[in-house]
Design a protein around this motif. Structure first.
Motif, mmCIF file in Angstrom:
data_model
loop_
_atom_site.group_PDB
_atom_site.id
_atom_site.type_symbol
_atom_site.label_atom_id
_atom_site.label_comp_id
_atom_site.label_asym_id
_atom_site.label_seq_id
_atom_site.Cartn_x
_atom_site.Cartn_y
_atom_site.Cartn_z
ATOM 1 N N SER A 138 -13.767 -72.550 30.706
ATOM 2 C CA SER A 138 -13.524 -71.267 31.357
ATOM 3 C C SER A 138 -12.452 -70.484 30.615
ATOM 4 O O SER A 138 -11.527 -71.055 30.044
ATOM 5 N N GLY A 139 -12.605 -69.164 30.632
ATOM 6 C CA GLY A 139 -11.662 -68.281 29.966
ATOM 7 C C GLY A 139 -11.902 -68.212 28.472
ATOM 8 O O GLY A 139 -11.591 -69.142 27.747
ATOM 9 N N ASN A 140 -12.484 -67.108 28.016
ATOM 10 C CA ASN A 140 -12.795 -66.951 26.588
ATOM 11 C C ASN A 140 -13.562 -68.159 26.044
ATOM 12 O O ASN A 140 -13.275 -68.674 24.954
ATOM 13 N N ALA A 141 -14.549 -68.584 26.799
ATOM 14 C CA ALA A 141 -15.316 -69.777 26.423
ATOM 15 C C ALA A 141 -16.221 -69.487 25.232
ATOM 16 O O ALA A 141 -16.815 -68.402 25.113
ATOM 17 N N TYR A 142 -16.329 -70.482 24.358
ATOM 18 C CA TYR A 142 -17.111 -70.329 23.123
ATOM 19 C C TYR A 142 -17.756 -71.667 22.782
ATOM 20 O O TYR A 142 -17.118 -72.717 22.895
#
Length: 265
Positions: free
Chosen positions: A44-48
């Motif tokens: 989660s959060g700026n997942a890449y």
């Protein structure tokens, strides 16, 4: 199940024996166990995440199944297929690393960069192996001078072919074609229409000027059933009107004329 909470940016690398494929992923936080072959990992959060063929960015990502076979994404999704150079954005996504099928939903924007094809729809299912895209609901596809719309379509990247149905319509500049189903060859720009064919084709027709100098347009109509399988519309027979009173003063000019083509009306 053991849970790890990572408050900082994380990058993890691991190999999957089944496909001998390396997966790279990063996020602001992670829940789950990296490297465990049978668990669910949530980023989660700026997942890449990046596989050998797919690159995905989103608000959150979930990896699950045996050897992390399934990837799901939610929120502000964008990505690229690294092998076929297809880019996309959507509201939600699921990807099967085994079958190489990606299902994109919600405000999908899908682009074939190599062939300058852009498609928008509510659902697009992309088959990486066959290089086909199945599109559903509120389809709008553009390519060169073509603007295509309908309820269901299949785009064949390799063959550069589009099949569209359900209130199918193709616009080519000022020309409009409508039918129950339409096939467009994107290389040759040939159109094949089937079922309840309708359309309008703009061309240049000679017009005569009367002694008063007013242009008098010639017009014609043709039946849509005369459209060939190659997608060419039949030109209407000219119906000449308004002959000049003094034949020696006639001159010819060219003015745009619209020929309507209909089938079954």
């Amino acid at each position: 199940m053991k849970k790890n909470f990572l408050p900082v940016f994380v990058i993890l690398f691991f190999s999957i024996p089944l496909w001998a494929e390396k997966i790279v992923f990063s996020a602001n936080a992670m829940t789950g166990q990296a490297g465990n072959s049978n668990t669910t990992t949530t980023l989660s959060g700026n997942a890449y995440v990046k596989t050998e063929s797919m690159e995905i960015q989103a608000d959150s990502l979930e990896l699950s199944g045996d050897d992390y076979r399934f990837i799901k994404a939610e929120g502000n999704i964008s990505g690229k297929n690294l092998k076929t150079n297809m880019t996309f954005s959507c509201d939600s996504l699921s990807y099967d690393r085994s079958t190489k099928l990606a299902q994109l939903k919600g405000n999908v924007d899908f682009q074939d960069v190599e062939n300058e094809v852009r498609a928008q729809a509510q659902i697009i299912i992309y088959d990486e192996v066959k290089e086909t895209s199945i599109m559903q609901i509120k389809i709008n596809l553009t390519q060169k001078d073509n603007v295509c719309s309908g309820s269901y379509a299949v785009y064949y990247k390799t063959e550069q072919l589009l099949e569209i149905s359900g209130n199918a319509q193709v616009k080519q500049k000022d020309d409009v074609f409508r039918a129950q189903h339409i096939t467009l060859d994107m290389d040759t720009q040939e159109i094949t229409l089937g079922g309840n064919v309708k359309g309008s084709v703009s061309d240049s027709k000679p017009v005569k000027k009367s002694e008063s100098g007013e242009a008098e347009e010639t017009s014609g109509e043709s039946d849509g059933s005369e459209l060939s399988e190659a997608g060419e519309s039949a030109e209407g027979e000219d119906d000449k009107e308004g002959e000049s009173e003094e034949t020696g003063k006639e001159t010819e000019s060219s003015e745009e004329n619209t020929t309507e083509v209909k089938d079954g009306e």
